[in-house]
Write a protein that holds these residues in place. Structure first.
Motif, PDB file in Angstrom:
ATOM      1  N   SER A 341      33.795   7.103  43.450  1.00  0.00           N
ATOM      2  CA  SER A 341      32.839   7.307  42.367  1.00  0.00           C
ATOM      3  C   SER A 341      31.423   7.191  42.909  1.00  0.00           C
ATOM      4  O   SER A 341      31.196   6.592  43.960  1.00  0.00           O
ATOM      5  CB  SER A 341      33.062   6.295  41.228  1.00  0.00           C
ATOM      6  OG  SER A 341      32.812   4.973  41.686  1.00  0.00           O
ATOM      7  N   GLY A 376      35.985  13.663  37.010  1.00  0.00           N
ATOM      8  CA  GLY A 376      35.448  13.479  35.667  1.00  0.00           C
ATOM      9  C   GLY A 376      33.989  13.068  35.706  1.00  0.00           C
ATOM     10  O   GLY A 376      33.575  12.285  36.569  1.00  0.00           O
ATOM     11  N   THR A 377      33.207  13.589  34.801  1.00  0.00           N
ATOM     12  CA  THR A 377      31.796  13.241  34.710  1.00  0.00           C
ATOM     13  C   THR A 377      31.548  12.401  33.463  1.00  0.00           C
ATOM     14  O   THR A 377      32.404  12.298  32.571  1.00  0.00           O
ATOM     15  CB  THR A 377      30.923  14.512  34.646  1.00  0.00           C
ATOM     16  OG1 THR A 377      31.173  15.192  33.399  1.00  0.00           O
ATOM     17  CG2 THR A 377      31.245  15.458  35.801  1.00  0.00           C
ATOM     18  N   GLN A 382      36.136   9.607  31.371  1.00  0.00           N
ATOM     19  CA  GLN A 382      36.514   9.254  32.741  1.00  0.00           C
ATOM     20  C   GLN A 382      37.568   8.153  32.679  1.00  0.00           C
ATOM     21  O   GLN A 382      37.409   7.178  31.940  1.00  0.00           O
ATOM     22  CB  GLN A 382      35.296   8.744  33.520  1.00  0.00           C
ATOM     23  CG  GLN A 382      34.172   9.760  33.667  1.00  0.00           C
ATOM     24  CD  GLN A 382      32.904   9.118  34.221  1.00  0.00           C
ATOM     25  OE1 GLN A 382      32.521   8.032  33.813  1.00  0.00           O
ATOM     26  NE2 GLN A 382      32.259   9.802  35.142  1.00  0.00           N
ATOM     27  N   ASN A 390      33.921   5.078  31.398  1.00  0.00           N
ATOM     28  CA  ASN A 390      32.609   5.704  31.198  1.00  0.00           C
ATOM     29  C   ASN A 390      31.466   4.697  31.203  1.00  0.00           C
ATOM     30  O   ASN A 390      30.438   4.920  31.842  1.00  0.00           O
ATOM     31  CB  ASN A 390      32.596   6.479  29.883  1.00  0.00           C
ATOM     32  CG  ASN A 390      33.414   7.743  29.958  1.00  0.00           C
ATOM     33  OD1 ASN A 390      34.639   7.673  30.033  1.00  0.00           O
ATOM     34  ND2 ASN A 390      32.764   8.903  29.935  1.00  0.00           N
TER      35      ASN A 390
END
Length: 472
Positions: A341, A376-377, A382, A390
């Motif tokens: 990440s 995932g953003t 996420q 998130n």
């Protein structure tokens, strides 16, 4: 850190004298154990440490500049050179702690100075005595003659086998040891493996770490990238397990017996009963899985397999943690789940990062499953191992709403009306689900607990309420 200098000239060195001496001794042995060039020296040197230190390449270049070939006097000259190199390195205010020495990464020779409090065992008869077995019983359970592969009668096998379907269409083979072997494996886990440290990036099956700690590391990041290792346990062969036991200080025969106790080969008859698939990629994947299961490997279902898998993946974790650090990313692993990440730049870095991760994994004996990568953003949901990350670790809204509805209906219509899966202890099952929510989101956990106390479970009031204290 250590001060040195004359008069007013004071220099802070990066490590103290004892640390420099210990690092020098270990690095000198690693340097002398293979090809003599800067790249190979840096790789072997970092391989005996828990991370890739910033100075290792400079040290390797210095060593080959001073010694164009391995010094004939052995490690003494190298010890002095490495100590001198480290002593001249200035300390920074944000300097990290010294790297830890992890000897089994570059050397499978037995060592007694590793510092791990593993149970000492000098011979196979001593191992059998500690396990309260005869020599013949130990040989049977360690399967030193490979009978498990060919025996057809289930009662003569050391494992029970079952298959679990996967989304890919390829089954997962569970190899569950029978009671006596499982008891012995638990002894090995308790007396040996629990005392050997896993890498800091490993969060699965490590005391003090969990899915929550794995997910928390990646919470609040702009981009999360997940990758998956294919057939994680089956890909770890007996040779690597043997190397771990040898490096833990056990003689050859003892390490061989311990390896036999902790590894398995799926019987040919069992594999032939598993439905075959003759089309495309699935047939190829089934072929490769069959070859892995036909080779002595870590069985998925044995209590020793998770700890041994973490130790076998130590070098993988070290290299991937170093790669992530060089790119300004975070990295952790939960079993076969690799998670990176970082900032929004990770989206563009992905095309370069994934091939690098795949190559490193391949060099360390693992295979990245290309079909199971996910990015995932912050604009979407996420998740890491089913935990939403998130902002902070949390359960999905759907999971929370479903559990809330179960509690509401159980209070109105009775708990049995909601036990659709016929769970034997439905109350404990529900309490466990609530505890999981509470570990991620205490506020939601408290709301669910209040609903739980409104349910008539058929026992005296206060028992369930008092039990919550143990979960907090």
């Amino acid at each position: 850190m250590e001060q040195s200098g004359r008069g007013a000239a004071i220099i802070l060195t990066v490590y103290d004298a004892l640390t420099r001496r210990q690092l020098a001794r270990e690095l000198a042995d690693a340097f002398l154990a293979g090809p003599w060039n800067a790249e190979a020296l840096a790789e072997r040197g970092a391989g005996c440490l828990d991370r890739w230190p910033s100075w290792i390449v400079g040290l390797a270049l210095r060593v080959v500049a001073v010694h164009r070939s391995p010094p004939t006097a052995g490690s003494a000259e190298l010890d002095a050179l490495i100590e001198s190199f480290l002593a001249r390195r200035p300390a920074r205010s944000d300097a990290p702690a010294p790297p830890r020495i992890i000897r089994f990464l570059h050397d499978e020779r037995p060592r007694r100075d590793h510092g791990w409090s593993v149970t000492e065992i000098e011979s196979v008869p001593e191992l059998a005595q500690r396990l309260e077995l005869s020599d013949g019983q130990l040989a049977w359970l360690a399967d030193v003659r490979g009978w498990e592969r060919t025996v057809t009668a289930p009662r003569l096998r050391n494992y029970r086998y079952q298959t679990v379907p996967r989304r890919s269409g390829l089954v997962r083979v569970i190899e569950a040891p029978k009671a006596r072997l499982k008891e012995i494996q638990r002894w090995v886990l308790r007396e040996i493996l629990d005392h050997i440290p896993a890498h800091d990036a490993a969060h699965g099956f490590v005391s003090g770490r969990s899915v929550v700690s794995h997910a928390r590391l990646h919470a609040g990041q702009a981009v999360v990238l997940r990758l998956d290792l294919r057939d994680f346990f089956a890909s770890i062969v007996a040779g690597r397990v043997y190397g771990i036991f040898r490096a833990s200080g056990y003689p050859h025969a003892v390490a061989h017996a311990l390896t036999g106790v902790c590894t398995n080969v799926v019987p040919l008859a069992v594999w032939q009963q598993i439905s075959s698939e003759s089309s495309g990629a699935l047939a190829q994947n089934r072929f490769w899985l069959g070859r892995q299961l036909a080779t002595p490997h870590l069985p998925q279902g044995a209590p020793t397999s998770p700890a041994l898998a973490n130790l076998a993946a130590f070098r993988l974790d070290r290299r991937l943690a170093g790669l992530a650090g060089s790119l300004g990313l975070r990295y952790s692993r939960y079993a076969d789940d690799l998670t990176f990440s970082g900032s929004a730049g990770l989206r563009s870095q992905r095309t370069q990062l994934q091939p690098l991760v795949a190559r490193i994994a391949r060099e360390e004996g693992f295979v990245v499953n290309r079909e199971k990568s996910w990015l995932g953003t912050a604009a979407g949901r996420q998740s890491v191992c089913g935990v939403v990350v998130n902002v902070h670790p949390n359960v999905t809204r759907g999971e929370y709403d479903q559990l809330k509805a179960i509690l509401h209906n159980a209070a109105r219509h009775g708990p049995e009306s909601q036990n659709r899966a016929a769970v034997s202890d439905f109350e404990a099952h529900v309490r466990g689900r609530i505890a999981w929510v509470a570990s991620l989101n205490p506020d939601r956990g408290d709301k669910l607990r209040r609903r739980f106390t409104a349910i008539e479970w058929g026992h005296s009031p206060g028992i369930a309420g008092g039990a919550w204290d143990a979960d907090r």
